[in-house]
Design an enzyme around this catalytic site. Structure first.
Site, PDB file in Angstrom:
ATOM      1  N   HIS A   1       1.759  17.285 -26.126  1.00 27.87           N
ATOM      2  CA  HIS A   1       1.526  15.886 -25.803  1.00 27.87           C
ATOM      3  C   HIS A   1       0.171  15.356 -26.276  1.00 27.87           C
ATOM      4  CE1 HIS A   1       5.125  16.391 -23.490  1.00 27.87           C
ATOM      5  NE2 HIS A   1       5.071  15.173 -22.991  1.00 27.87           N
TER       6      HIS A   1
ATOM      7  N   HIS B   1       9.246   8.701 -27.670  1.00 34.68           N
ATOM      8  CA  HIS B   1       8.350   9.667 -27.032  1.00 34.68           C
ATOM      9  C   HIS B   1       8.727  11.090 -27.415  1.00 34.68           C
ATOM     10  CE1 HIS B   1       5.706  11.559 -24.151  1.00 34.68           C
ATOM     11  NE2 HIS B   1       6.739  12.176 -23.595  1.00 34.68           N
TER      12      HIS B   1
ATOM     13  N   LYS C   1      10.114  22.438 -14.156  1.00 32.79           N
ATOM     14  CA  LYS C   1       9.158  21.407 -13.747  1.00 32.79           C
ATOM     15  C   LYS C   1       8.992  21.395 -12.232  1.00 32.79           C
ATOM     16  CE  LYS C   1       7.642  16.706 -14.385  1.00 32.79           C
ATOM     17  NZ  LYS C   1       7.788  15.409 -15.084  1.00 32.79           N
TER      18      LYS C   1
ATOM     19  N   ARG D   1      -0.106  22.417 -13.839  1.00 28.96           N
ATOM     20  CA  ARG D   1       0.705  21.263 -14.221  1.00 28.96           C
ATOM     21  C   ARG D   1       0.298  20.728 -15.586  1.00 28.96           C
ATOM     22  NH1 ARG D   1       2.760  16.289 -10.374  1.00 28.96           N
ATOM     23  NH2 ARG D   1       3.879  15.167 -11.990  1.00 28.96           N
TER      24      ARG D   1
ATOM     25  N   HIS E   1       1.031  11.959 -27.755  1.00 24.90           N
ATOM     26  CA  HIS E   1       0.547  10.690 -27.205  1.00 24.90           C
ATOM     27  C   HIS E   1      -0.342   9.960 -28.211  1.00 24.90           C
ATOM     28  CE1 HIS E   1       1.104  11.759 -22.654  1.00 24.90           C
ATOM     29  NE2 HIS E   1       2.221  11.381 -23.221  1.00 24.90           N
TER      30      HIS E   1
ATOM     31  N   GLU F   1      -2.036  17.866 -10.877  1.00 26.09           N
ATOM     32  CA  GLU F   1      -2.503  18.307 -12.187  1.00 26.09           C
ATOM     33  C   GLU F   1      -3.923  18.866 -12.142  1.00 26.09           C
ATOM     34  OE1 GLU F   1      -0.855  16.601 -16.210  1.00 26.09           O
ATOM     35  OE2 GLU F   1      -2.713  15.554 -15.741  1.00 26.09           O
TER      36      GLU F   1
ATOM     37  N   GLU G   1      11.769  17.423 -25.121  1.00 23.31           N
ATOM     38  CA  GLU G   1      11.144  17.861 -23.869  1.00 23.31           C
ATOM     39  C   GLU G   1      11.797  19.137 -23.341  1.00 23.31           C
ATOM     40  OE1 GLU G   1       8.554  16.964 -22.157  1.00 23.31           O
ATOM     41  OE2 GLU G   1       7.986  15.010 -22.972  1.00 23.31           O
TER      42      GLU G   1
ATOM     43  N   ASN H   1       1.973  19.358 -20.471  1.00 22.59           N
ATOM     44  CA  ASN H   1       1.523  18.507 -21.568  1.00 22.59           C
ATOM     45  C   ASN H   1       1.564  19.231 -22.916  1.00 22.59           C
ATOM     46  OD1 ASN H   1       0.840  15.961 -20.284  1.00 22.59           O
ATOM     47  ND2 ASN H   1      -0.803  17.088 -19.257  1.00 22.59           N
TER      48      ASN H   1
ATOM     49  N   ARG I   1       0.812  -1.220   0.000  1.00 22.80           N
ATOM     50  CA  ARG I   1       0.000   0.000   0.000  1.00 22.80           C
ATOM     51  C   ARG I   1       0.847   1.271   0.000  1.00 22.80           C
ATOM     52  NH1 ARG I   1      -3.263  -3.361   3.449  1.00 22.80           N
ATOM     53  NH2 ARG I   1      -5.228  -3.871   2.396  1.00 22.80           N
TER      54      ARG I   1
ATOM     55  N   LYS J   1       4.388  11.323 -11.146  1.00 17.07           N
ATOM     56  CA  LYS J   1       3.379  10.690 -12.011  1.00 17.07           C
ATOM     57  C   LYS J   1       3.909   9.333 -12.449  1.00 17.07           C
ATOM     58  CE  LYS J   1       1.187  13.259 -15.121  1.00 17.07           C
ATOM     59  NZ  LYS J   1       0.930  14.297 -16.148  1.00 17.07           N
TER      60      LYS J   1
END
Length: 355
Positions: free
Chosen positions: A246, A263, A225, A239, A250, A235, A183, A243, A119, A141
């Site tokens: 992206h 990527h 960042k 945040r 993506h 996010e 990036e 993206n 957990r 993330k």
């Protein structure tokens, strides 16, 4: 080089160490961060092969590296389960922690394993690629892919430490460096100022692997960042600006089965598509000139089925709200905005990305 401290509203804290040779200080850095118990050292099998002489001595303090043959196509929940089984076999308990050494796929998966195992146990991210150092390594993330799209399952789980060792970048092929620089360029368009100017001046030198050109770009991207994720851990607001590029990027990855574009290449194409929607943006030509300098090894020709699959993937993007596709766009360099996009906008962005 500096240690960047990131404190989150949740109470979590990440220390980001950017330093040549930091990998060799990893056990001491973990101890200094208060991490104890039995660790589990999860390592990308390719990194283990390339850096065996540097990694094996860490075993005295962190246990033998657990090599994982990961890839974008294997960024799945069964791999997360396999990592958790390996942690159990190593004897990692609730007082232990996970160390993840590898590219963004490895750190995303290992971070998710750390979030789920017992957990939740602490973890340390040691990104070994330029892309991971400026993107996936910091921010918490974690995730895995579903057949419907990239990173559609995951958790926010902040690493206690992020260790960026520029010496790990020495073995990267040129394509991997360009992927990471996509990036960095994204960050430069979000930030403007000194980072943008350094990109315009030193992009090709950084792509050639010159450390004195690379290091300031890594630090600038990480500082941007760090500032954004500290203010918006989950996010809920700014945040989402990370993206930039992206939504199309993506979608291109998903439409080609995560095997055609790296990527960073997909993000570079996504930045072209994004700029096509920035009508009236001052200095759009300046931004486009920088983006077009990013070298893309993969061909950008997609068949009609792949183009339709990319459009469908955009409609499943994580930023979709009430069925509306939302793009991160630029009002000007350094001023991002989130705007809803029509089906025609999506088609226009995709066409511009692949032109």
């Amino acid at each position: 080089m500096p240690t960047i401290e990131v404190r989150f509203a949740s109470g979590a804290r990440t220390d980001c160490v950017i330093e040549p040779g930091a990998l060799q200080r990893l056990p001491a850095l973990c101890a200094g961060a208060g991490l104890g118990g039995t660790p589990g050292l999860l390592c990308d099998a390719r990194v283990l092969s390339l850096h065996r002489d540097a990694l094996l001595p860490l075993g005295e303090h962190l246990g033998d590296p657990i090599g994982r043959a990961v890839s974008e196509a294997r960024k799945t929940l069964p791999e997360v389960e396999a990592m958790c089984e390996a942690l159990t076999a190593r004897g990692v308990g609730r007082d232990g922690y996970v160390v993840a050494i590898g590219g963004g796929v490895l750190t995303d998966l290992a971070g998710l394993a750390a979030a789920l195992y017992m957990r939740g146990v602490p973890w340390v991210s040691v990104p070994s690629t330029l892309l991971a150092q400026v993107d996936a390594g910091l921010g918490g993330k974690t995730g895995a892919n579903l057949s419907a799209g990239k990173n559609l399952i995951g958790a926010f789980h902040q690493p206690r430490l992020v260790i960026c060792d520029p010496l790990l970048l020495a073995t990267l092929p040129s394509r991997e460096r360009w992927s990471g620089l996509a990036e960095v360029v994204k960050c430069a368009l979000l930030e403007g100022g000194d980072l943008l100017q350094r990109c315009e001046r030193d992009l090709e030198r950084a792509a050639a692997g010159e450390a004195e050109a690379l290091a300031p770009l890594v630090e600038g991207a990480v500082r941007l960042k760090a500032r954004i994720v500290a203010a918006d851990e989950r996010e809920g607001g700014q945040r989402a600006f990370l993206n930039l590029g992206h939504t199309v990027g993506h979608a291109l990855e998903a439409a080609t089965g995560y095997t055609h574009f790296s990527h960073g290449e997909a993000v570079a194409l996504g930045l072209r598509g994004m700029l096509a929607l920035c009508d009236g943006m001052p200095e759009r030509d300046r931004a486009l000139r920088l983006v077009e300098r990013i070298r893309i090894a993969a061909g950008s020709g997609l068949d009609s089925g792949q183009r339709e699959a990319a459009l469908q993937a955009m409609r499943r993007d994580k930023k979709v709200r009430r069925g509306g596709v939302r793009f991160v766009l630029l009002e000007r360099i350094g001023t991002p905005v989130l705007r809803e996009a029509s089906a025609e906008d999506c088609a226009r962005a995709l066409a511009a990305a692949l032109a």
